[in-house]
Enzyme design. Sequence first.
Site, mmCIF file in Angstrom:
data_model
loop_
_atom_site.group_PDB
_atom_site.id
_atom_site.type_symbol
_atom_site.label_atom_id
_atom_site.label_comp_id
_atom_site.label_asym_id
_atom_site.label_seq_id
_atom_site.Cartn_x
_atom_site.Cartn_y
_atom_site.Cartn_z
ATOM 1 N N HIS A 50 38.990 39.860 45.680
ATOM 2 C CA HIS A 50 40.120 39.028 46.355
ATOM 3 C C HIS A 50 41.195 40.043 46.835
ATOM 4 O O HIS A 50 41.440 40.927 46.376
ATOM 5 C CB HIS A 50 40.619 37.865 45.284
ATOM 6 C CG HIS A 50 40.837 38.270 43.916
ATOM 7 N ND1 HIS A 50 42.143 38.894 43.780
ATOM 8 C CD2 HIS A 50 40.278 37.967 42.805
ATOM 9 C CE1 HIS A 50 42.220 39.264 42.662
ATOM 10 N NE2 HIS A 50 41.291 38.617 41.920
HETATM 11 P P1 TYD Z 1 41.037 35.762 38.330
HETATM 12 O O1 TYD Z 1 42.204 36.232 38.839
HETATM 13 O O2 TYD Z 1 40.414 34.736 39.192
HETATM 14 O O3 TYD Z 1 39.604 36.848 37.812
HETATM 15 P P2 TYD Z 1 38.998 37.976 38.706
HETATM 16 O O4 TYD Z 1 39.595 37.942 40.079
HETATM 17 O O5 TYD Z 1 38.947 39.151 37.800
HETATM 18 O O6 TYD Z 1 37.567 37.296 38.685
HETATM 19 O O7 TYD Z 1 41.193 35.077 37.210
HETATM 20 C C1 TYD Z 1 40.182 34.225 36.534
HETATM 21 C C2 TYD Z 1 40.758 32.980 35.769
HETATM 22 O O8 TYD Z 1 41.688 33.092 34.845
HETATM 23 C C3 TYD Z 1 41.295 32.057 36.998
HETATM 24 O O9 TYD Z 1 40.554 31.009 37.496
HETATM 25 C C4 TYD Z 1 42.561 31.413 36.463
HETATM 26 C C5 TYD Z 1 42.849 32.489 35.153
HETATM 27 N N1 TYD Z 1 43.917 33.108 35.138
HETATM 28 C C6 TYD Z 1 45.175 32.798 34.682
HETATM 29 O O10 TYD Z 1 45.385 31.441 34.279
HETATM 30 N N2 TYD Z 1 46.475 33.444 34.464
HETATM 31 C C7 TYD Z 1 46.385 34.933 34.910
HETATM 32 O O11 TYD Z 1 47.307 35.832 35.163
HETATM 33 C C8 TYD Z 1 44.873 35.312 35.507
HETATM 34 C C9 TYD Z 1 44.860 36.694 35.995
HETATM 35 C C10 TYD Z 1 43.970 34.767 35.593
#
Ligand code: TYD
Length: 135
Positions: A50
């Site tokens: 993303h």
């Molecule tokens: P995400 O950033 O989508 O992970 P990746 O891109 O590595 O797959 O985060 C996964 C989930 O974690 C997202 O749905 C919400 C939660 N999250 C938080 O609540 N706080 C945070 O600081 C982060 C980074 C994620």
Amino acid sequence: MEKPKIIDLPKFEDPRGNLSFIEENSHIPFKIERTYWIYDVPGGQVRGGHAFKRQEELIVALSGSFDVTVDDGKAREVFSLNRSYYGLYVPAGIWRQMQNFSTNSLALVLSSTPYNENDYIRVYDEYLEFRKKQL
Ligand code: TYD
């Protein structure tokens, strides 16, 4: 537009064990609003496909290794992180993905913003549209 780049962090080598550190606005060009880490990644998994509209970040392989692919909509580059004294600075508006995590790797992410789902662009075509509007 700013480009992703490796930042050399301070390293105090010591027979008792090495020490590195990061100070906001000194080693990295933003104020740290949030820290999170990614760990226990099963082999072959991919994280973080993303872009962020506003968030800037620094990614450090505190343990083990992984690759970060960064993409500005025109060109792609892969940074292999495998030392805890190198940080990858990723400016806002860059598509990025993390893969090839080694066993027991630990990815530390320092972020310039609190968590905000509205800051994410999770669909690559939407990212390309976003980039076009920026130019
Ligand atoms: P995400 O950033 O989508 O992970 P990746 O891109 O590595 O797959 O985060 C996964 C989930 O974690 C997202 O749905 C919400 C939660 N999250 C938080 O609540 N706080 C945070 O600081 C982060 C980074 C994620």
